[in-house]
Design a protein around this motif. Structure first.
Motif, short mmCIF file in Angstrom:
data_model
loop_
_atom_site.label_atom_id
_atom_site.label_comp_id
_atom_site.label_asym_id
_atom_site.label_seq_id
_atom_site.Cartn_x
_atom_site.Cartn_y
_atom_site.Cartn_z
N UNK A 548 56.86 38.41 -0.59
CA UNK A 548 57.10 38.99 0.73
C UNK A 548 56.82 37.98 1.84
N UNK A 549 55.76 37.21 1.68
CA UNK A 549 55.43 36.18 2.66
C UNK A 549 56.51 35.11 2.73
N UNK A 550 56.97 34.67 1.55
CA UNK A 550 57.93 33.57 1.48
C UNK A 550 59.33 34.00 1.92
N UNK A 551 59.78 35.19 1.51
CA UNK A 551 61.16 35.58 1.72
C UNK A 551 61.38 36.46 2.93
N UNK A 552 60.34 37.06 3.45
CA UNK A 552 60.53 37.99 4.58
C UNK A 552 59.71 37.57 5.79
N UNK A 553 58.41 37.51 5.61
CA UNK A 553 57.54 37.28 6.77
C UNK A 553 57.71 35.88 7.32
N UNK A 554 57.76 34.86 6.45
CA UNK A 554 57.91 33.48 6.93
C UNK A 554 59.20 33.29 7.73
N UNK A 555 60.37 33.76 7.24
CA UNK A 555 61.57 33.63 8.08
C UNK A 555 61.47 34.34 9.43
N UNK A 556 60.83 35.52 9.44
CA UNK A 556 60.67 36.24 10.71
C UNK A 556 59.80 35.43 11.67
N UNK A 557 58.69 34.88 11.17
CA UNK A 557 57.80 34.11 12.03
C UNK A 557 58.44 32.80 12.46
N UNK A 558 59.26 32.21 11.60
CA UNK A 558 59.99 31.00 12.01
C UNK A 558 60.96 31.32 13.14
N UNK A 559 61.64 32.46 13.05
CA UNK A 559 62.57 32.85 14.10
C UNK A 559 61.81 33.16 15.39
N UNK A 560 60.64 33.77 15.28
CA UNK A 560 59.83 34.01 16.47
C UNK A 560 59.40 32.69 17.10
N UNK A 561 59.09 31.69 16.27
CA UNK A 561 58.71 30.38 16.79
C UNK A 561 59.89 29.72 17.51
N UNK A 562 61.09 29.89 16.96
CA UNK A 562 62.28 29.35 17.62
C UNK A 562 62.47 30.03 18.99
N UNK A 563 62.31 31.35 19.02
CA UNK A 563 62.45 32.07 20.29
C UNK A 563 61.41 31.62 21.29
N UNK A 564 60.17 31.41 20.83
CA UNK A 564 59.11 30.96 21.74
C UNK A 564 59.45 29.60 22.34
N UNK A 565 59.96 28.69 21.51
CA UNK A 565 60.35 27.37 22.02
C UNK A 565 61.51 27.49 22.99
N UNK A 566 62.50 28.33 22.63
CA UNK A 566 63.66 28.53 23.51
C UNK A 566 63.20 29.11 24.85
N UNK A 567 62.35 30.12 24.80
CA UNK A 567 61.87 30.75 26.03
C UNK A 567 61.10 29.76 26.89
N UNK A 568 60.28 28.95 26.26
CA UNK A 568 59.50 27.96 27.00
C UNK A 568 60.43 26.92 27.65
N UNK A 569 61.38 26.40 26.86
CA UNK A 569 62.31 25.39 27.39
C UNK A 569 63.16 25.97 28.52
N UNK A 570 63.73 27.17 28.29
CA UNK A 570 64.59 27.76 29.31
C UNK A 570 63.80 28.12 30.56
N UNK A 571 62.59 28.64 30.39
CA UNK A 571 61.77 29.00 31.55
C UNK A 571 61.44 27.80 32.41
N UNK A 572 61.01 26.69 31.76
CA UNK A 572 60.70 25.48 32.52
C UNK A 572 61.95 24.93 33.21
N UNK A 573 63.08 24.94 32.49
CA UNK A 573 64.32 24.40 33.06
C UNK A 573 64.75 25.21 34.28
N UNK A 574 64.67 26.54 34.20
CA UNK A 574 65.10 27.39 35.31
C UNK A 574 64.17 27.20 36.51
N UNK A 575 62.87 27.07 36.26
CA UNK A 575 61.95 26.82 37.37
C UNK A 575 62.22 25.47 38.03
N UNK A 576 62.62 24.49 37.23
CA UNK A 576 62.90 23.16 37.79
C UNK A 576 64.13 23.16 38.69
N UNK A 577 65.14 23.99 38.33
CA UNK A 577 66.39 23.96 39.09
C UNK A 577 66.43 25.03 40.18
#
Length: 579
Positions: A548-577
């Motif tokens: 369950x950790x390998x096939x379900x939870x890890x992919x979900x947490x990886x996707x959450x990490x991608x979203x966190x990076x996207x949100x951080x990058x987009x937020x900083x970029x929008x504040x800069x412009x």
């Protein structure tokens, strides 16, 4: 490319064509942008590239396509000549943009008139040929519409002087209100790539809804690379010119242009032409229009990412409660409790075959208990199926479990990211049954494995059985020799009747010891079978939890990490412009 030079009398003469710079030739060194601007452009390019990488397949596809197209266009433009500035003259039919084009060039290069459309294809006049060829090829300017301006009036001893247009590529675009759709598409394409956009409006149609809604309003934020020219002011009285300029400025500011630059001109009378030419010359000399255009385009596009992420800080992991519920659901779906019970029964039945009293087993065989044989066979078939094939997990149960595990973490995410997180949780749904089966097979022991103490008890029981058999033979010998006097006894142990009680005592003791051993073994089996099944069930649960950790939870947490990076990058970029 046709090279034209003004003659002494002011008329033009045409010389032999010159070859443009071949595609692939190294462009001249880029000296366009001041370091701070180029640094800002580099930072925006890197940010937008990361946003595209992180958001691909997750964020609105139209936005991703536009971002990828802008990155491609920016890369192409930066690889081409930075010593040239692309200035596009755009306007409607009769606005006089071709007349302004000719006035700047000093020659009649583009046809003028009121026929619709007059300019059917973009014309280009180039000041400075080195490195311009690949840029004109990228712009897709037809070779018959390329002109090179190489007059001594435009250069000072071969170097750039005050008011020089060296490095200018001036485009005269087709009419944006053309009745031909291909010409309108061509205007749209050049408007999207020009370093400086000059919109030529006439006093009668300066408030035309089409040009404002289609072009000027979407270019809000591009003030630095936009210039508005109110042409044909020779038709107006001086006070009317001021009123038109004020009204035009009001319209432009209402459409989002914060500080619109407005010039007035008349190609017919020559009024404002020199000022118009000086503005172009200053832009070319600064060599910053290319970078400013790309920065403006990126700032506008980056602002569109604002709706692609939420304002709430996203979770970074699946909480323990949801993870435990997922494991329990998969345990139930895999039928681990049933397997553990079957293991307990099979363990007990097999153990009795080894440690039970042999005489009791013989009696059981003589009685031929079909229920026992059927139960043992069913257990073995059930276990064999569980150990050698994928777990037949209940798909609906598994689907519900996979959906439930993401419900809490996606609650505050935008719809597109909710979908991507849920898809990540289900990304290995097909492989899950086989993985669960492998986890069970890795834990359950082989049918051929027999604990050592079973063998010890079995040997002990057979030794007791041998002693019991000897005792029976002994009693039979005493009866034959001492009781029936069938023959002379070879020894007193066989020939005296008084020895019989001792032989009977040995037989009783051996049989009793055998029964006691069988009873003790049965009790031990009852305890060890429960512990054995509990141990197997715990190990199988650990295997399920790992899957369950390998096939379900890890992919979900990886996707959450991608979203966190996207949100951080987009937020900083929008504040800069942000303005």
């Amino acid at each position: 490319m046709t090279t034209t030079t003004p003659g002494v009398s002011g008329t033009s003469r045409q010389t032999s064509p010159q070859q443009p710079t071949a595609p692939g030739q190294d462009p001249a060194p880029d000296t366009e942008a001041a370091p701070p601007e180029m640094s800002g452009l580099t930072r925006r390019l890197a940010t937008l590239d990361r946003l595209v990488e992180l958001g691909e397949g997750r964020v609105d596809q139209e936005l991703m396509d536009d971002a990828a197209a802008l990155l491609g266009r920016a890369g192409d433009r930066l690889r081409l000549s930075g010593d040239h500035t692309i200035v596009a003259l755009a306007g409607g039919t009769g606005s006089g943009k071709s007349s302004l084009f000719n006035a700047v060039c000093g020659l009649e290069l583009s046809p003028t008139g009121l026929r619709r459309p007059m300019t059917s294809s973009a014309h280009a006049c180039v000041w400075g040929l080195d490195g311009a060829g690949p840029l004109l090829d990228w712009l897709e300017i037809e070779k018959r519409h390329r002109y090179a301006r190489a007059s001594a009036l435009d250069q000072t001893d071969g170097a750039e002087g005050a008011g020089s247009l060296q490095g200018l590529i001036l485009l005269d675009l087709p009419d944006h209100d053309s009745v031909r759709s291909e010409q309108v598409a061509e205007v749209d394409r050049y408007v999207g790539v020009a370093d400086l956009l000059i919109w030529v409006l006439d006093p009668q149609k300066y408030a035309d809804f089409a040009v404002h809604r289609r072009y000027l309003e979407p270019l809000a934020g591009h003030d630095g690379i936009s210039l508005i020219v109110l042409n044909q002011v020779d038709r107006l009285a001086p006070e009317e010119i001021d009123e038109c300029v004020k009204d035009l400025r009001r319209l432009l500011e209402a459409e989002g242009l914060r500080a619109p630059r407005i010039l007035t001109s008349s190609a017919k009378s020559g009024a404002g032409i020199e000022d118009f030419r000086d503005v172009i010359a200053d832009t070319v000399a600064a060599r910053r229009a290319r970078t400013r255009r790309l920065i403006a385009d990126m700032d506008r596009l980056i602002q569109r990412f604002e709706g692609a992420f939420g304002s709430v800080e996203p979770p970074t992991a699946v909480d323990d409660k949801r993870a435990a519920a997922l494991v329990e659901a998969l345990v139930d779906a895999a039928g681990i409790s049933a397997v553990a019970e079957a293991m307990e029964s099979a363990y007990a039945l097999r153990a009795l075959d080894y440690v039970g009293w042999p005489l009791a087993r013989l009696v059981a065989r003589l009685r031929s208990d079909p229920l026992r044989r059927m139960r043992l066979g069913e257990l073995r078939d059930e276990l064999r199926a569980a150990f050698t094939t994928p777990v037949n997990a209940q798909q609906a149960h598994v689907d519900n479990a996979l959906q439930d595990v993401t419900e809490d973490v996606v609650r505050d995410l935008p719809p597109s990211w909710r979908r991507s997180v849920r898809e990540a949780g289900r990304s290995h749904a097909e492989a899950l049954p086989e993985t669960l089966g492998a986890a069970l097979r890795a834990v359950v022991p082989s049918f051929n494995q027999v604990p050592g103490w079973w063998w010890a008890v079995r040997i002990w029981q057979y030794l007791l059985l041998v002693v019991a058999a000897i005792s029976v033979v002994w009693l039979g010998a005493i009866a034959a020799f001492a009781g029936l006097k069938l023959a002379h006894a070879p020894t007193r142990l066989l020939g005296e009747a008084g020895v019989a009680p001792y032989a009977a005592l040995v037989l009783v003791c051996v049989l009793g010891l055998g029964l006691l051993t069988a009873l003790a073994a049965r009790n031990t089996i009852a305890l060890t079978s429960v512990k054995h099944s509990e141990r197997m069930e715990q190990q199988m649960r650990e295997g399920v939890a790992s899957a369950a950790r390998e096939l379900v939870i890890a992919p979900v947490e990886q996707e959450l990490a991608v979203y966190a990076r996207f949100r951080d990058q987009a937020g900083h970029a929008i504040r800069d412009v942000a303005p």
